[in-house]
Each structure stands twice: as C-alpha cells, then as structure tokens.
Design a protein around this motif. Structure first.
Motif, mmCIF file in Angstrom:
data_model
loop_
_atom_site.group_PDB
_atom_site.id
_atom_site.type_symbol
_atom_site.label_atom_id
_atom_site.label_comp_id
_atom_site.label_asym_id
_atom_site.label_seq_id
_atom_site.Cartn_x
_atom_site.Cartn_y
_atom_site.Cartn_z
ATOM 1 N N PRO A 99 1.093 -0.972 0.119
ATOM 2 C CA PRO A 99 0.052 0.208 0.120
ATOM 3 C C PRO A 99 1.168 1.575 0.232
ATOM 4 N N LEU A 114 0.439 3.099 5.075
ATOM 5 C CA LEU A 114 0.861 2.380 6.593
ATOM 6 C C LEU A 114 0.570 3.382 7.412
ATOM 7 N N MET A 160 -1.992 4.074 9.842
ATOM 8 C CA MET A 160 -2.684 2.825 10.238
ATOM 9 C C MET A 160 -2.093 2.729 11.286
ATOM 10 N N LYS A 161 -0.418 2.528 11.156
ATOM 11 C CA LYS A 161 -0.150 2.857 12.273
ATOM 12 C C LYS A 161 -0.160 3.544 13.321
ATOM 13 N N LYS A 201 1.467 -2.999 14.768
ATOM 14 C CA LYS A 201 2.332 -1.890 14.052
ATOM 15 C C LYS A 201 3.551 -3.148 13.151
ATOM 16 N N CYS A 239 1.737 -4.713 9.805
ATOM 17 C CA CYS A 239 1.007 -3.907 8.564
ATOM 18 C C CYS A 239 1.660 -3.710 7.165
ATOM 19 N N ILE A 256 0.638 -6.016 5.358
ATOM 20 C CA ILE A 256 -0.944 -6.023 5.127
ATOM 21 C C ILE A 256 -1.486 -6.609 3.855
#
Lengths: 366, 366
Positions: free
Chosen positions: A46, A51, A54-55, B55, B58, B61
C-alpha cells in the motif's frame, strides 16, 4: 458429524470452503512460499502514507470503529462524483457480496453467473438457498449478452459479472455492458465486480447511475490492503440503504478505515503501482513466451497463462510450481482451466517464476 | 424509499440501527467528547506488545489474512484447555452472533432473551426472521431460571444470556448457570455472552464441555482492541464446524489477528488493566455516592449508576452529561433505565465525570 439443531437450509449446505488460503498450504508443505503469486494481492504494497496512517491509528485501536465509515464514504463519494448515500463500506467485497445476496435471494431464487467465475459469490448464493445458473465464457471473456439472456429466461434476481474478469483477466468496455443491460429484466440486479478496475483501460468502468447495477470495489488489489478488509459498493440509494438493515454495523477495523482513506488520497502511489503491474504483466508474458506458452491479455494485476493442454496438465504445472515455492492458482472451469493464473510480482518474484516454470513444465510431462 | 427487489423478509425489517456510534454523535454536536465513557471500551488500551505486533504486521497488510486464524485459534485452545475444533474466530462478537443466528434461526423460530439485554443480538434475530420472547430482569440480574423456563414454554432454539451482564454489570456464578441448564430443552442452544468475563470473579465462567452452550468472547474489552474486531466462540465441535459453511472466510483483518495473539500472551498487561478497571469502578461508585446516587455492583468494565427516578430522568442526566462532553449510555428497559451506564475511565476521564455529574443532575431537575 454436524449439529442437528441448525436450520434445514444450513443442513443442506456443503462443508466446502471457497478457497484454501496460502498459509494453510504453507503449513501443509512445511515451508513458506518463496513467491506469493496466487492470490492477486499487490506485492508492491500500500501507499507509505496509508501505512503511516494505519500505524498511527493503532494508538486509538481501543476505540470501536466509526459504524458509518463516514470519512471514507464521503471521500469515495467525492472521488466518484456520487452521493454518500450511494455507497456502503464493508468487510471486503466478500463481505459485501454476502450482505447483497442475503438482501436479494430467498431460497429457490434464481441467480446467474459465468461458469468458472468467482466461487465466493457462488458460496454466498448457495448459502442463502439460491439456485445458480451458469453461462459459459466466450473465448475466455465473460459474455454479458448471454448472462442477460439467461437471466430473462430463468427469472434471475441477481446476475454476477466481473469486469475486468477474474480468473481470466479479460475485460469489456463499460459501454458494452451498459448496452447488454437493456436485456436485463427490470426486477433483476446486476452485481458488477470491479475489483480490478484500477488496472483496466479507461473505457472499462460502466456509468454508475443505473438502478439495475450495483458495483463492487476493493482496497485489496490496486491499493494493496488485502489484509485490511475494506471494500465498498456503489449503487442506487434505496438499495444501498437496505444494507443498514442487516450489516455488521461495527464490523470495520478502525485502522483499516483510516488506511483506506489515506490510500485513496495517494493517487501518485496508485499510478506507481499501476506502472509496476503493467511491467510485471509484460514480464509474465515474456516468461510464458520463452517457454512456448501464450498469455491471455490482461486488464488486471494477474496474467492467465495458457499451458496449452487440459486442466490436468495445468494442475500438474501448478503443483510443480508449488513444490518449487511458487504459489499460483488456476481457473476452475473447462476450457479456462487449461491456464494457470499468475499474480504480478516483484522482479525477484518473477525471476523465481522464470526459473521454476521450465522445470515445472518438464515435471508435468511436457 | 426502499428497494422493492429485496426479499420479503428484508422488506419486513425496520431501518433502525442497533447503536448510534459516538463519532456520529460527535458530528451531530459539532465537537468531540472529552470523556468517552459510553461504549465500554478499554481506555487503558491494549498491551504495548499487541500494539507493536500490529504495527509490524502492517508491513504485510498487502497479504490476505490467514482464513483459518490458525495461530490465534490454537493459542486460544491452549489457554482454555480445549481443542482448536471447539473455537471459531470472527469479526467481533457482533459478527459471530450474526453467523450463529443465521445457523440456528429460520423465519418464525423462537428465541429467548432478557428484556433490555444486548440489542445487536436482537437485531440479528429479527434480521433472520426469528421471534423474540423476552424475560424481565430480576432485581437487576439476568434470570437464568426464567430464561430456561420460557425457552421450554415457547420451544426456543436459542437463548441469550450475558454473564457478566451488560448493561447492568451484574453476574452469576457459572455453577448457577450450569444448574439452570437442566431446564433447557435438548434441541435448544444457550448463547452465553462472556464479553466481560475477564473482569468477573473466578467463579463466573461456566464449564465449557456442554453441547447445550456456545460461549462468546472478545478482544474488545479487557484486551483493549475494540477497533480491531476480534471475537471468538467456544462450543461443541459439530456446531463450531457449521460456521465454516457460512462465514466470511477471509473476513479477519491480518494485523488484528496478530495483535490479538500478542494481547492474549501478555497476561501481565491483562492484570494491569484488571487493576485499573477495579480502581475505576470504585471511583465511579464514590462519585455516585457523593451525588447521593447508588452504583450497582459490577463485574465488568463499567458501572450502572442508579439515578433514583425513572427513565426520563436518567435520560435527562445522560443528555446533560453529553452536553458537557461526557459520553455515557443507559439501559433500555424499565426499570433498569433508571440507571446510566458509565464505562471505566482514566483518572482524568473520571475527574471530568465528577465535575459534570452534579451539574447534569441539577440540569435534569433534581
């Protein structure tokens, strides 16, 4: 042994699972795959911004998600030039297909799809007691006219069409699909699976403002977020509103909502992935040609390679690739199952493929 | 306006949503809440190890999740001393309740629950055409004997019981529930919602090896992962196997699977949260007492505070708290709706509550 307290419909269902996942295969073979080219994931990952988002969102993961996916839904509406009321966000296209089938299909209702098209859609139809009617591919393309004609014939409530298609990678112009809609019965609905549309020519998407169509999109393919489980459906507002009656309202992962929004905004990364995928498609085509095989032209992030014989031979090639650590899949129906379906990989992935394919063909007895 | 192509069952369903989420309320009021004490989330957050694991996950992901949640399911089995075949992992208890109701309930089938118990369970029952029969609470406790008696009376296929209870926070010993099971019809199933069991006395959990019971657990409460959407059900293997026929096999978020596993392993963090929650329960009880209100003893991460009058008064208190930025919820049924339900917060959250409550009571007209 099954539980006899379940409903009659449930008792009638097969225990079969639509797909065995690569992790399950890896456990069975006792080693990870070296090249993961079977699930049409985006090995390019992605957007780094997604990223990061999201983190960062993990720090608020103690909070339930926004049950309305408000920010993401509004951003999708703006990008597609439609109203938020025309969009529902869900747990991947798989989840949304499940909801849609539940909305539309009572036991005995007719559903039309292509023979060899997406098994998970069929799984949901069977799971709700629907009756599947299948139309063959035409020259490795889904056949919109034949699908609509069959729908009229059997009084289908739902017709499934993927554009671009999976597992073949072929596509139609949106105009051709719109034209075929004329033959769809008024009380039917076309579910247009556009999971791969970001990889297709600009002419592939169909116009949205048709009450006969619901379109399925995902962040699992071009946006590289398969593990996040974010899909969306676009369609007429009265139909979209019906999802509110049955969906798992707090079913979205909170970090996934945030990541999808960031991915959507990063159009530069999308273009980067599109270029990588285009290059990988060419490389897969070259690898096939070097082995005397032809590749089906693809508008997706995978290429179906014609192994030149029957399904048994293609399966032998697939299994021989697997033994060498290269995970690919193959179509289900004759004659498309003469192919193996190879996802676009990194140059390193495709070097492994190039290395393994000649041996696999030899092992398969060519 | 609704879509007339949906099934007759869908057309009969209300458009109502089980819960309006806090983000929706915040958008309506034009400001975020200062203290988020309404959704029984864990403001103390997940294990730092779970956060780190998520994390890190991810970065993978782009891969679909393991469709079998193998690692998590096996770890849960080991911790609970049962086989992996007794466990199914799903998209929160809400998602698993939806699957369970779909497995068990055909239109017209009887279901028993307590009046005022979990609305999302009722939402799923109604959504699958089941008929709800409700039993009143007894002195703010769910009433196992009355639930089982009603189940026998109406021929229920499914009985819902939360232990500890939400929204009251009260609990029964597992032995009391096991004893009540004697009166449950053989072809019925007790769905025992143990979302809050990690906060309860050791005597609360029921023995697992009973074909009459399926237990629901979650990572949303004690494990602080509400936004990740991870729940699990434990029950007889033949029943657990039935979920494979209908569930969204690739529906789990990949990072959430990893995070839940790390959370499960961090028993030290769980103990830390349990201590924080116990202290917060005491503080809420003290704040209530300082305002002349009594708190219902709780075995959960929230406390129901008796506002001493009727539902209208409690609602006025709740709304006055909301205007001051303190988000709480309240029970739905008479006479439990004389209470407001306050989730355990940080000391800062509870200081805001302590500050806001006297004003809210005054505004409500006490």
């Amino acid at each position: 042994m099954s539980d006899t307290r379940t409903t009659r419909l449930i008792q009638s269902l097969p225990a079969a699972v639509p797909f065995v996942g690569p992790e399950t295969m890896e456990r069975a073979r006792g080693a990870p795959f070296a090249a993961r080219l079977g699930a049409n994931e985006s090995v390019f990952g992605p957007s780094p911004k997604a990223l990061d988002a999201m983190k960062a969102a993990c720090d608020e993961i103690w909070k339930y998600p926004d049950s309305t996916s408000f920010d993401l839904r509004h951003a999708l509406a703006a990008q597609n030039g439609i109203a938020p009321e025309n969009i529902v966000v869900g747990e991947g296209i798989d989840g949304l297909l499940g909801y849609l089938v539940r909305l539309m299909i009572a036991p005995g209702d007719a559903v039309v799809t292509s023979d060899g098209a997406y098994p998970t859609f069929n799984y949901h139809v069977t799971g709700h007691g629907g009756t599947l009617h299948k139309v063959p591919y035409r020259d490795d393309f889904e056949d919109p006219a034949a699908l609509m004609a069959r729908a009229a014939e059997v009084g289908a409530k739902l017709v499934y069409l993927a554009n671009p298609d999976n597992p073949m990678g072929t596509w139609h112009d949106g105009d051709a699909i719109t034209a075929a809609l004329d033959a769809l019965p008024e009380d039917a609905l076309l579910v247009l699976d556009e999971a791969y549309v970001e990889f297709a020519p600009a002419a592939a998407p169909v116009a949205i403002d048709d009450a006969l169509v619901i379109r399925m999109r995902t962040f699992s393919k071009a946006h590289g977020l398969a593990g996040a489980r974010v899909g969306y459906a676009m369609g007429p507002a009265p139909l979209i509103a019906e999802f509110e009656k049955i969906r798992n309202h707090f079913g979205m992962n909170r970090a996934a909502q945030v990541g999808a929004l960031a991915a959507l905004e990063d159009t530069r990364w999308l273009a980067h992935v599109q270029a990588k995928v285009a290059a990988a498609r060419e490389e897969i085509t070259r690898i096939a040609a070097r082995n005397g095989l032809s590749a089906i032209p693809s508008a997706t992030n995978f290429v179906s390679v014609d192994c030149g014989r029957d399904g048994d031979f293609a399966r032998a090639v697939l299994e021989a690739l697997g033994r060498q650590g290269v995970f690919v899949r193959m179509p289900f129906a004759v004659p498309q199952n003469r192919c193996i379906r190879i996802s676009c990989g990194t140059p390193a992935d495709l070097a492994l493929l190039a290395d393994a394919l000649p041996r696999a063909l030899a092992e398969a007895g060519r």
